[in-house]
Write a protein that holds these residues in place. Sequence first.
Motif, PDB file in Angstrom:
ATOM      1  N   GLY A 166       0.813  -1.222   0.000  1.00  0.00           N
ATOM      2  CA  GLY A 166       0.000   0.000   0.000  1.00  0.00           C
ATOM      3  C   GLY A 166       0.844   1.269   0.000  1.00  0.00           C
ATOM      4  O   GLY A 166       0.384   2.334   0.426  1.00  0.00           O
ATOM      5  N   GLU A 167       2.093   1.163  -0.499  1.00  0.00           N
ATOM      6  CA  GLU A 167       2.959   2.346  -0.548  1.00  0.00           C
ATOM      7  C   GLU A 167       2.351   3.400  -1.473  1.00  0.00           C
ATOM      8  O   GLU A 167       1.589   3.079  -2.372  1.00  0.00           O
ATOM      9  N   ARG A 168       2.727   4.665  -1.262  1.00  0.00           N
ATOM     10  CA  ARG A 168       2.318   5.737  -2.166  1.00  0.00           C
ATOM     11  C   ARG A 168       3.042   5.557  -3.501  1.00  0.00           C
ATOM     12  O   ARG A 168       4.228   5.172  -3.514  1.00  0.00           O
ATOM     13  N   ILE A 169       2.361   5.887  -4.609  1.00  0.00           N
ATOM     14  CA  ILE A 169       3.007   5.737  -5.924  1.00  0.00           C
ATOM     15  C   ILE A 169       3.202   7.109  -6.556  1.00  0.00           C
ATOM     16  O   ILE A 169       2.232   7.843  -6.792  1.00  0.00           O
ATOM     17  N   LEU A 170       4.472   7.450  -6.814  1.00  0.00           N
ATOM     18  CA  LEU A 170       4.803   8.698  -7.511  1.00  0.00           C
ATOM     19  C   LEU A 170       5.155   8.331  -8.948  1.00  0.00           C
ATOM     20  O   LEU A 170       5.716   7.245  -9.194  1.00  0.00           O
ATOM     21  N   VAL A 171       4.834   9.204  -9.883  1.00  0.00           N
ATOM     22  CA  VAL A 171       5.038   8.847 -11.292  1.00  0.00           C
ATOM     23  C   VAL A 171       5.568  10.042 -12.074  1.00  0.00           C
ATOM     24  O   VAL A 171       5.265  11.200 -11.757  1.00  0.00           O
ATOM     25  N   HIS A 172       6.395   9.724 -13.080  1.00  0.00           N
ATOM     26  CA  HIS A 172       6.899  10.759 -13.995  1.00  0.00           C
ATOM     27  C   HIS A 172       6.839  10.178 -15.408  1.00  0.00           C
ATOM     28  O   HIS A 172       7.190   9.018 -15.619  1.00  0.00           O
ATOM     29  N   VAL A 173       6.387  10.976 -16.360  1.00  0.00           N
ATOM     30  CA  VAL A 173       6.339  10.539 -17.761  1.00  0.00           C
ATOM     31  C   VAL A 173       7.023  11.602 -18.605  1.00  0.00           C
ATOM     32  O   VAL A 173       6.685  12.786 -18.513  1.00  0.00           O
ATOM     33  N   SER A 174       8.005  11.197 -19.412  1.00  0.00           N
ATOM     34  CA  SER A 174       8.624  12.170 -20.324  1.00  0.00           C
ATOM     35  C   SER A 174       9.471  11.449 -21.356  1.00  0.00           C
ATOM     36  O   SER A 174       9.560  10.219 -21.361  1.00  0.00           O
ATOM     37  N   ASN A 175      10.115  12.258 -22.201  1.00  0.00           N
ATOM     38  CA  ASN A 175      11.037  11.680 -23.187  1.00  0.00           C
ATOM     39  C   ASN A 175      12.495  11.730 -22.692  1.00  0.00           C
ATOM     40  O   ASN A 175      13.416  11.633 -23.490  1.00  0.00           O
ATOM     41  N   PHE A 176      12.677  11.897 -21.419  1.00  0.00           N
ATOM     42  CA  PHE A 176      13.993  11.784 -20.763  1.00  0.00           C
ATOM     43  C   PHE A 176      15.077  12.604 -21.457  1.00  0.00           C
ATOM     44  O   PHE A 176      16.197  12.129 -21.663  1.00  0.00           O
ATOM     45  N   ARG A 177      14.692  13.828 -21.840  1.00  0.00           N
ATOM     46  CA  ARG A 177      15.713  14.753 -22.334  1.00  0.00           C
ATOM     47  C   ARG A 177      16.135  15.643 -21.177  1.00  0.00           C
ATOM     48  O   ARG A 177      15.433  15.759 -20.176  1.00  0.00           O
ATOM     49  N   LYS A 178      17.279  16.308 -21.331  1.00  0.00           N
ATOM     50  CA  LYS A 178      17.832  17.140 -20.244  1.00  0.00           C
ATOM     51  C   LYS A 178      16.804  18.133 -19.718  1.00  0.00           C
ATOM     52  O   LYS A 178      16.696  18.354 -18.516  1.00  0.00           O
ATOM     53  N   VAL A 179      16.041  18.723 -20.671  1.00  0.00           N
ATOM     54  CA  VAL A 179      15.089  19.779 -20.301  1.00  0.00           C
ATOM     55  C   VAL A 179      14.033  19.283 -19.290  1.00  0.00           C
ATOM     56  O   VAL A 179      13.449  20.066 -18.542  1.00  0.00           O
ATOM     57  N   LYS A 180      13.839  17.968 -19.206  1.00  0.00           N
ATOM     58  CA  LYS A 180      12.828  17.414 -18.294  1.00  0.00           C
ATOM     59  C   LYS A 180      13.337  17.294 -16.854  1.00  0.00           C
ATOM     60  O   LYS A 180      12.569  17.030 -15.938  1.00  0.00           O
ATOM     61  N   ARG A 181      14.664  17.432 -16.662  1.00  0.00           N
ATOM     62  CA  ARG A 181      15.268  17.413 -15.329  1.00  0.00           C
ATOM     63  C   ARG A 181      14.812  16.200 -14.502  1.00  0.00           C
ATOM     64  O   ARG A 181      14.370  16.330 -13.348  1.00  0.00           O
ATOM     65  N   VAL A 182      14.931  15.021 -15.111  1.00  0.00           N
ATOM     66  CA  VAL A 182      14.422  13.813 -14.433  1.00  0.00           C
ATOM     67  C   VAL A 182      15.229  13.523 -13.161  1.00  0.00           C
ATOM     68  O   VAL A 182      14.723  12.911 -12.226  1.00  0.00           O
ATOM     69  N   GLU A 183      16.473  14.018 -13.124  1.00  0.00           N
ATOM     70  CA  GLU A 183      17.234  13.788 -11.889  1.00  0.00           C
ATOM     71  C   GLU A 183      16.536  14.470 -10.695  1.00  0.00           C
ATOM     72  O   GLU A 183      16.580  13.968  -9.566  1.00  0.00           O
ATOM     73  N   ASP A 184      15.896  15.593 -10.950  1.00  0.00           N
ATOM     74  CA  ASP A 184      15.145  16.253  -9.870  1.00  0.00           C
ATOM     75  C   ASP A 184      14.012  15.353  -9.367  1.00  0.00           C
ATOM     76  O   ASP A 184      13.630  15.420  -8.188  1.00  0.00           O
ATOM     77  N   VAL A 185      13.467  14.540 -10.282  1.00  0.00           N
ATOM     78  CA  VAL A 185      12.406  13.612  -9.858  1.00  0.00           C
ATOM     79  C   VAL A 185      12.988  12.650  -8.819  1.00  0.00           C
ATOM     80  O   VAL A 185      12.369  12.390  -7.773  1.00  0.00           O
ATOM     81  N   LEU A 186      14.204  12.151  -9.103  1.00  0.00           N
ATOM     82  CA  LEU A 186      14.852  11.234  -8.145  1.00  0.00           C
ATOM     83  C   LEU A 186      15.106  11.936  -6.811  1.00  0.00           C
ATOM     84  O   LEU A 186      14.896  11.362  -5.742  1.00  0.00           O
ATOM     85  N   GLN A 187      15.552  13.195  -6.897  1.00  0.00           N
ATOM     86  CA  GLN A 187      15.843  13.949  -5.666  1.00  0.00           C
ATOM     87  C   GLN A 187      14.579  14.150  -4.831  1.00  0.00           C
ATOM     88  O   GLN A 187      14.605  14.021  -3.600  1.00  0.00           O
ATOM     89  N   VAL A 188      13.484  14.463  -5.505  1.00  0.00           N
ATOM     90  CA  VAL A 188      12.216  14.661  -4.790  1.00  0.00           C
ATOM     91  C   VAL A 188      11.778  13.327  -4.181  1.00  0.00           C
ATOM     92  O   VAL A 188      11.406  13.243  -2.997  1.00  0.00           O
ATOM     93  N   PHE A 189      11.863  12.282  -5.014  1.00  0.00           N
ATOM     94  CA  PHE A 189      11.419  10.971  -4.532  1.00  0.00           C
ATOM     95  C   PHE A 189      12.213  10.523  -3.301  1.00  0.00           C
ATOM     96  O   PHE A 189      11.652  10.001  -2.341  1.00  0.00           O
ATOM     97  N   LYS A 190      13.532  10.741  -3.349  1.00  0.00           N
ATOM     98  CA  LYS A 190      14.397  10.329  -2.220  1.00  0.00           C
ATOM     99  C   LYS A 190      13.881  10.944  -0.914  1.00  0.00           C
ATOM    100  O   LYS A 190      13.766  10.270   0.114  1.00  0.00           O
ATOM    101  N   ARG A 191      13.526  12.220  -0.979  1.00  0.00           N
ATOM    102  CA  ARG A 191      13.062  12.921   0.233  1.00  0.00           C
ATOM    103  C   ARG A 191      11.697  12.383   0.691  1.00  0.00           C
ATOM    104  O   ARG A 191      11.418  12.282   1.885  1.00  0.00           O
ATOM    105  N   VAL A 192      10.842  12.065  -0.287  1.00  0.00           N
ATOM    106  CA  VAL A 192       9.529  11.507   0.078  1.00  0.00           C
ATOM    107  C   VAL A 192       9.721  10.119   0.691  1.00  0.00           C
ATOM    108  O   VAL A 192       9.138   9.785   1.735  1.00  0.00           O
ATOM    109  N   TYR A 193      10.572   9.327   0.049  1.00  0.00           N
ATOM    110  CA  TYR A 193      10.808   7.951   0.494  1.00  0.00           C
ATOM    111  C   TYR A 193      11.371   7.913   1.925  1.00  0.00           C
ATOM    112  O   TYR A 193      11.056   7.021   2.710  1.00  0.00           O
ATOM    113  N   ASP A 194      12.198   8.911   2.253  1.00  0.00           N
ATOM    114  CA  ASP A 194      12.751   8.984   3.606  1.00  0.00           C
ATOM    115  C   ASP A 194      11.655   9.242   4.645  1.00  0.00           C
ATOM    116  O   ASP A 194      11.835   8.994   5.830  1.00  0.00           O
TER     117      ASP A 194
END
Length: 378
Positions: free
Chosen positions: A197-225
């Motif tokens: 029953g964990e919370r599910i976070l999601v991101h959809v994109s074409n994984f180009r630099k402009v999408k800043r997907v690494e920020d998604v990981l950074q946000v997720f890390k803080r939520v996961y903690d």
Amino acid sequence: MKIGIVCYPTYGGSGVVATELGLGLAKRGHEVHFITYKRPARLSAFHENVVFHEVSTQDYPLFEYTPYDTSLASKLVDVVKFEDLDLLHVHYAIPHAAVAYMAKKILLTQGKYIPVVTTLHGTDITLVGNDNSFAPVVAFSINKSDGVTAVSESLKQQTYEYFDVHNDIRVINNFIDFDRFRRSNKDHFKKAIAPEGERILVHVSNFRKVKRVEDVLQVFKRVYDEMPSKLLLIGDGPERHNLEERCREMKLCHETRFLGKQDAVEELLAISDLFIMPSGSESFGLAALEAMACEVPVISSNIGGLPEVNIHGETGYLSEVGDVEDMAANAISILKDEGKLKQFRKNALEQARRFDIDKILPQYEQYYEEVVKTAVYS
Ligand code: GMT
């Protein structure tokens, strides 16, 4: 009306909007001709009133780069003339607006007039288009279009800011087909992804630099903690490899799934709790709107057209680009409060309804009529 649609036949962004628009127009009785180098991704089945014309290119030892523009212009001349089209609608200015202008001029010498509508989607103006290597042609071909639309108010303003453009730009927003994007009960999916029953976070994109997907990981890390949670990363592109490495370094592999390109993205959105879009540039953010239609609130940057889609404090939250602390704090504030999440889900759906395909398509039809009536035959 007989309408020719020119677009990139790729996943995501302008190609998807162009294809869905064409299919919607065909359903409403228009005859739609797609003209591009490959069958658009969402055009796989047979559709009444829809014809696909493939542009084939010529290789020749002299050409270091295949001259696609010339092949496309020639194909446009052929299709417009023999199908007797009433209007050409080109999506993404580069190179489509300039090519359409060339085709229009050639057709004029043959006694056929074809009005051209150009839709600006985002990076054709904000990232690629205003580079010196493209800018003069982009400005010229926008000015020469008989009609110009932009997918958000912000993109319209940026176009005036970056280019010497003097024709009126009509804002016609991107849209949602609620027959496809809606919350559905895919409990078995949810169980497979978040068995506890964990919370599910999601991101959809074409994984180009402009999408800043690494920020998604950074946000997720803080939520996961803070709380048990899982992250779904949907899509593919040049940054994926780096992100997979980053994910390993951050020790998030067990909680993160790289799902690649997915055709039925709505089924995954429908089981998600929060959508993350930290883009460095975004003219509209169609992926965020698709999430909202599935009742998923959005944590996003405040760039470009995103504030027109995601309403701060109602459908999600907006933060400065790169401010992952703020994004994470906002994400946690929604996810830890069941009542707030429920309210934000409701608000997200309500806001998405403003962009219902049945509201937006008539705006295009009306605009086509205006352009055909007012276009100058020269
Ligand atoms: O950058 C992309 O994601 C692709 C790009 C495109 O033109 O294919 O997307 C742009 O157009 C979409 C449809 O109008 C918009 O929803 C996106 O916000 C826009 N992307 C950017 O502005 C970066």
